[in-house]
Scaffold this active site. Sequence first.
Site, PDB file in Angstrom:
ATOM      1  N   ASP A  15       0.835  -1.203   0.000  1.00  0.00           N
ATOM      2  CA  ASP A  15       0.000   0.000   0.000  1.00  0.00           C
ATOM      3  C   ASP A  15       0.871   1.255   0.000  1.00  0.00           C
ATOM      4  O   ASP A  15       2.035   1.221   0.406  1.00  0.00           O
ATOM      5  CB  ASP A  15      -0.933  -0.024   1.233  1.00  0.00           C
ATOM      6  CG  ASP A  15      -2.124   0.906   1.066  1.00  0.00           C
ATOM      7  OD1 ASP A  15      -2.418   1.315  -0.074  1.00  0.00           O
ATOM      8  OD2 ASP A  15      -2.765   1.224   2.083  1.00  0.00           O
ATOM      9  N   HIS A  32       2.718   3.386  -8.815  1.00  0.00           N
ATOM     10  CA  HIS A  32       2.515   1.974  -9.170  1.00  0.00           C
ATOM     11  C   HIS A  32       3.739   1.462  -9.947  1.00  0.00           C
ATOM     12  O   HIS A  32       4.218   0.354  -9.718  1.00  0.00           O
ATOM     13  CB  HIS A  32       1.255   1.801 -10.023  1.00  0.00           C
ATOM     14  CG  HIS A  32      -0.011   2.201  -9.319  1.00  0.00           C
ATOM     15  ND1 HIS A  32      -0.256   1.884  -8.003  1.00  0.00           N
ATOM     16  CD2 HIS A  32      -1.108   2.893  -9.743  1.00  0.00           C
ATOM     17  CE1 HIS A  32      -1.447   2.368  -7.657  1.00  0.00           C
ATOM     18  NE2 HIS A  32      -1.973   2.985  -8.687  1.00  0.00           N
ATOM     19  N   LEU A 126      11.222 -20.321  -4.500  1.00  0.00           N
ATOM     20  CA  LEU A 126      10.108 -19.534  -3.955  1.00  0.00           C
ATOM     21  C   LEU A 126       8.867 -19.589  -4.850  1.00  0.00           C
ATOM     22  O   LEU A 126       8.977 -19.495  -6.072  1.00  0.00           O
ATOM     23  CB  LEU A 126      10.566 -18.077  -3.858  1.00  0.00           C
ATOM     24  CG  LEU A 126       9.529 -17.061  -3.363  1.00  0.00           C
ATOM     25  CD1 LEU A 126       9.429 -17.115  -1.847  1.00  0.00           C
ATOM     26  CD2 LEU A 126       9.882 -15.650  -3.820  1.00  0.00           C
TER      27      LEU A 126
HETATM   28  C1  IPE Z   1      -5.313  -2.845  -0.340  1.00  0.00           C
HETATM   29  O1  IPE Z   1      -5.009  -1.516  -0.549  1.00  0.00           O
HETATM   30  C2  IPE Z   1      -5.395  -3.556  -1.668  1.00  0.00           C
HETATM   31  C3  IPE Z   1      -4.117  -3.818  -2.304  1.00  0.00           C
HETATM   32  C4  IPE Z   1      -2.949  -3.586  -1.793  1.00  0.00           C
HETATM   33  C5  IPE Z   1      -4.213  -4.402  -3.618  1.00  0.00           C
HETATM   34  P1  IPE Z   1      -6.147  -0.406  -0.678  1.00  0.00           P
HETATM   35  O2  IPE Z   1      -5.464   0.890  -0.809  1.00  0.00           O
HETATM   36  O3  IPE Z   1      -7.082  -0.764  -1.769  1.00  0.00           O
HETATM   37  O4  IPE Z   1      -6.915  -0.558   0.706  1.00  0.00           O
HETATM   38  P2  IPE Z   1      -7.801   0.475   1.526  1.00  0.00           P
HETATM   39  O5  IPE Z   1      -8.841   1.005   0.574  1.00  0.00           O
HETATM   40  O6  IPE Z   1      -6.899   1.548   2.002  1.00  0.00           O
HETATM   41  O7  IPE Z   1      -8.372  -0.313   2.660  1.00  0.00           O
HETATM   42  C1  IPE Z   2      -1.450   0.270  -3.455  1.00  0.00           C
HETATM   43  O1  IPE Z   2      -1.257   1.637  -3.443  1.00  0.00           O
HETATM   44  C2  IPE Z   2      -1.666  -0.267  -4.842  1.00  0.00           C
HETATM   45  C3  IPE Z   2      -3.011  -0.790  -5.094  1.00  0.00           C
HETATM   46  C4  IPE Z   2      -3.963  -0.885  -4.214  1.00  0.00           C
HETATM   47  C5  IPE Z   2      -3.285  -1.229  -6.453  1.00  0.00           C
HETATM   48  P1  IPE Z   2      -2.469   2.663  -3.431  1.00  0.00           P
HETATM   49  O2  IPE Z   2      -2.824   3.010  -4.851  1.00  0.00           O
HETATM   50  O3  IPE Z   2      -3.591   2.146  -2.620  1.00  0.00           O
HETATM   51  O4  IPE Z   2      -1.803   3.913  -2.735  1.00  0.00           O
HETATM   52  P2  IPE Z   2      -2.457   4.902  -1.676  1.00  0.00           P
HETATM   53  O5  IPE Z   2      -3.052   4.078  -0.587  1.00  0.00           O
HETATM   54  O6  IPE Z   2      -3.498   5.684  -2.414  1.00  0.00           O
HETATM   55  O7  IPE Z   2      -1.324   5.755  -1.210  1.00  0.00           O
HETATM   56 MG    MG Z   3      -4.133   2.342  -0.667  1.00  0.00          MG
END
Ligand code: IPE
Ligand code: IPE
Ligand code: MG
Length: 242
Positions: A15, A32, A126
């Site tokens: 995240d 990303h 792995l």
């Molecule tokens: C969790 O991250 C999903 C992934 C890492 C794929 P999100 O950014 O979607 O989660 P929330 O919305 O903060 O709970």
């Molecule tokens: C995690 O990073 C990637 C996915 C959930 C695909 P985020 O896109 O959720 O990044 P934040 O949480 O907005 O910083």
């Molecule tokens: Mg996120």
Amino acid sequence: MDDGRRPRHIAIIMDGNGRWAHSRDLPRVRGHEEGIQSVREVARECARLGLIQLTLYAFSVENWKRPKREVEFLMRLLERFLVSEREEIEENNIRFAAIGRLHELPSFVVDELNRTIEMSKHNTGLTLCLALNYGGRAEILDATRRIASLVREGKVAPEQIDETLFERCLYAPEMPPPDLLIRTAGEMRVSNFLLWQISYAEIYVSSVCWPDFRREELHRALEAYSKRVRKFGGLQETNVEG
Ligand code: IPE
Ligand code: IPE
Ligand code: MG
């Protein structure tokens, strides 16, 4: 570090890609892209350390709620990743796998997923598993439907439904449960990840955003894990009285 103090399976909620980009005045999608470097470095290190599995939460069933452009970018990035990492996967003897409602992903992703899985199926190191269009509740529901069909077909009696049978109906029946669940970017929630499998996982939350989570951060998490006392509902040996 002796083997008992090292997890066999690490699961990571990657995240903070958006926040990483935002703090640098970059578009979210740059986060990303940069996150791919972390995937490569962390997977390589887990392979080198001899771990059995690394499961990465890459796209949740809820992530379709994001703007169409971001979702499209993520799908294309995934396609690119699956092609560009094949050499790396081979070189590191990694077996590639995926869990989730994969059939609902765009066909260009499904095709590359299948190619990478097929190409790496004889590797013995792995297991690198990507959770894609994955939801813990969806997985439990999908398993329940499979069991209901078995009951309807007369292959299983309701009294025979136990944890072993249930696990055999999950997306990856052979996966050992995660010992260590890491979440990056500081959020204290599991966001529908591996709900069945994490029942006794040790949780480690890193404040670092995923694009900055590299080898050193992984070792910090491993170090923290090595100090945890796992009891699985029992008692620590030193507390057991005669
Ligand atoms: C969790 O991250 C999903 C992934 C890492 C794929 P999100 O950014 O979607 O989660 P929330 O919305 O903060 O709970
Ligand atoms: C995690 O990073 C990637 C996915 C959930 C695909 P985020 O896109 O959720 O990044 P934040 O949480 O907005 O910083
Ligand atoms: Mg996120």
